[in-house]
Design a protein around this motif. Structure first.
Motif, PDB file in Angstrom:
ATOM      1  N   LYS A 170     -34.249   6.967  40.284  1.00  0.00           N
ATOM      2  CA  LYS A 170     -32.957   6.409  40.664  1.00  0.00           C
ATOM      3  C   LYS A 170     -32.027   6.339  39.449  1.00  0.00           C
ATOM      4  O   LYS A 170     -30.846   6.709  39.528  1.00  0.00           O
ATOM      5  CB  LYS A 170     -33.153   5.015  41.262  1.00  0.00           C
ATOM      6  CG  LYS A 170     -31.866   4.320  41.699  1.00  0.00           C
ATOM      7  CD  LYS A 170     -31.227   5.003  42.885  1.00  0.00           C
ATOM      8  CE  LYS A 170     -30.038   4.226  43.409  1.00  0.00           C
ATOM      9  NZ  LYS A 170     -29.297   4.968  44.455  1.00  0.00           N
ATOM     10  N   LEU A 171     -32.562   5.883  38.319  1.00  0.00           N
ATOM     11  CA  LEU A 171     -31.760   5.799  37.096  1.00  0.00           C
ATOM     12  C   LEU A 171     -31.321   7.185  36.630  1.00  0.00           C
ATOM     13  O   LEU A 171     -30.161   7.379  36.238  1.00  0.00           O
ATOM     14  CB  LEU A 171     -32.573   5.103  35.991  1.00  0.00           C
ATOM     15  CG  LEU A 171     -32.816   3.601  36.185  1.00  0.00           C
ATOM     16  CD1 LEU A 171     -33.837   3.092  35.182  1.00  0.00           C
ATOM     17  CD2 LEU A 171     -31.515   2.820  36.048  1.00  0.00           C
ATOM     18  N   LEU A 172     -32.224   8.153  36.692  1.00  0.00           N
ATOM     19  CA  LEU A 172     -31.883   9.516  36.285  1.00  0.00           C
ATOM     20  C   LEU A 172     -30.802  10.103  37.180  1.00  0.00           C
ATOM     21  O   LEU A 172     -29.900  10.805  36.724  1.00  0.00           O
ATOM     22  CB  LEU A 172     -33.131  10.410  36.306  1.00  0.00           C
ATOM     23  CG  LEU A 172     -34.233  10.060  35.305  1.00  0.00           C
ATOM     24  CD1 LEU A 172     -35.433  10.966  35.502  1.00  0.00           C
ATOM     25  CD2 LEU A 172     -33.738  10.146  33.873  1.00  0.00           C
ATOM     26  N   SER A 173     -30.870   9.785  38.484  1.00  0.00           N
ATOM     27  CA  SER A 173     -29.865  10.293  39.422  1.00  0.00           C
ATOM     28  C   SER A 173     -28.492   9.694  39.145  1.00  0.00           C
ATOM     29  O   SER A 173     -27.466  10.262  39.517  1.00  0.00           O
ATOM     30  CB  SER A 173     -30.283   9.991  40.871  1.00  0.00           C
ATOM     31  OG  SER A 173     -30.072   8.624  41.203  1.00  0.00           O
ATOM     32  N   GLU A 174     -28.474   8.536  38.493  1.00  0.00           N
ATOM     33  CA  GLU A 174     -27.213   7.867  38.167  1.00  0.00           C
ATOM     34  C   GLU A 174     -26.674   8.287  36.803  1.00  0.00           C
ATOM     35  O   GLU A 174     -25.659   7.777  36.345  1.00  0.00           O
ATOM     36  CB  GLU A 174     -27.417   6.348  38.206  1.00  0.00           C
ATOM     37  CG  GLU A 174     -27.707   5.826  39.614  1.00  0.00           C
ATOM     38  CD  GLU A 174     -28.126   4.362  39.628  1.00  0.00           C
ATOM     39  OE1 GLU A 174     -28.303   3.777  38.530  1.00  0.00           O
ATOM     40  OE2 GLU A 174     -28.292   3.809  40.722  1.00  0.00           O
ATOM     41  N   GLY A 175     -27.374   9.229  36.144  1.00  0.00           N
ATOM     42  CA  GLY A 175     -26.877   9.766  34.890  1.00  0.00           C
ATOM     43  C   GLY A 175     -27.460   9.155  33.630  1.00  0.00           C
ATOM     44  O   GLY A 175     -27.038   9.485  32.523  1.00  0.00           O
ATOM     45  N   TYR A 176     -28.447   8.248  33.755  1.00  0.00           N
ATOM     46  CA  TYR A 176     -29.066   7.657  32.574  1.00  0.00           C
ATOM     47  C   TYR A 176     -29.921   8.694  31.846  1.00  0.00           C
ATOM     48  O   TYR A 176     -30.575   9.534  32.474  1.00  0.00           O
ATOM     49  CB  TYR A 176     -29.943   6.466  32.957  1.00  0.00           C
ATOM     50  CG  TYR A 176     -29.175   5.199  33.262  1.00  0.00           C
ATOM     51  CD1 TYR A 176     -28.855   4.299  32.249  1.00  0.00           C
ATOM     52  CD2 TYR A 176     -28.768   4.908  34.558  1.00  0.00           C
ATOM     53  CE1 TYR A 176     -28.151   3.133  32.525  1.00  0.00           C
ATOM     54  CE2 TYR A 176     -28.058   3.746  34.845  1.00  0.00           C
ATOM     55  CZ  TYR A 176     -27.757   2.861  33.818  1.00  0.00           C
ATOM     56  OH  TYR A 176     -27.058   1.711  34.098  1.00  0.00           O
ATOM     57  N   SER A 177     -29.951   8.637  30.516  1.00  0.00           N
ATOM     58  CA  SER A 177     -30.839   9.463  29.711  1.00  0.00           C
ATOM     59  C   SER A 177     -32.234   8.843  29.708  1.00  0.00           C
ATOM     60  O   SER A 177     -32.435   7.740  30.237  1.00  0.00           O
ATOM     61  CB  SER A 177     -30.324   9.536  28.276  1.00  0.00           C
ATOM     62  OG  SER A 177     -30.367   8.238  27.675  1.00  0.00           O
TER      63      SER A 177
END
Length: 222
Positions: A170-177
């Protein structure tokens, strides 16, 4: 503004730039070359100018403008990836154009940044791409999520993901590294990498983009 650093390794991350805006090209080259842990090996104003030179001096990461005179960056990605498979290609653009985002990613780009990205974030993204990540500006990540949400739902993974793995996706899908995800989840980057390996095995994928795509289409994340 403090700059990101590539680490204490004696070998810097070698970066090349293809950008037709001379002032931006020179500014990016100066930023990269003046930051410890990074070096700007070459700069070009077109794909045609760069194509054969990269064979002699292949960088670790290529910053590729999407709109160029002659061959567009979005069209050149596949040829560059096929010819220089070890070189990571990160797209640069002024606008988050949905069709060009999808085309570039499908053709092999590992990341996609807006040109307004702050210098420290740009350097962090170069490092992430070099380490196998897929950095994206938040605006770009939202476009990717929107695109994948409209595709056909595939079969569910063979093994169920843990709550931590779902949260990471979910975090990766939101653009987090990877680093940003580690901070959000209060774990180390090494733990994040362990989660990623497990996710790849369970989803039968080989990249972060594939994992996020499959998770979205399977309904694992929304």
């Amino acid at each position: 503004m403090p700059m990101a650093m590539a680490g204490s390794s004696a070998k810097p991350i070698r970066v090349a730039i293809i950008e037709d805006d001379r002032s931006l090209r020179e500014a990016l080259g100066l930023l990269i070359d003046s930051t410890p842990g990074y070096s700007c090996s070459r700069t070009f104003d077109s794909v045609e100018q760069a194509f054969d030179v990269l064979a002699i001096d292949t960088p670790d990461v290529l910053l590729l403008d999407i709109h160029l005179p002659g061959m567009l960056g979005s069209e050149a990605v596949k040829m560059l990836c096929d010819r220089y498979p070890k070189m990571q290609i990160m797209m640069l653009t002024v606008y988050a154009e949905q069709d060009k985002v999808f085309e570039s990613i499908c053709n092999g780009a590992c990341g996609y940044l807006l040109k307004k990205t702050p210098p420290a974030k740009l350097l962090e993204a170069i490092k992430e791409a070099h380490e196998g990540g897929a950095p994206m500006s938040p605006e770009i990540a939202r476009k990717v999520v929107s695109l994948f949400q409209r595709t056909v739902t595939p079969a569910a993974p063979d093994e169920q993901l843990t709550p931590q793995e779902v949260r990471l996706l979910k975090l990766l899908s939101e653009g987090y590294s990877y680093q940003g995800s580690a901070e959000q989840m209060s774990v180390s980057v090494n733990t994040i990498r362990n989660y990623i390996r497990s996710i790849y095995d369970k989803l039968h994928v080989h990249s972060k983009n594939e994992a996020v795509s499959k998770a979205l289409r399977s309904g694992i994340i929304a």
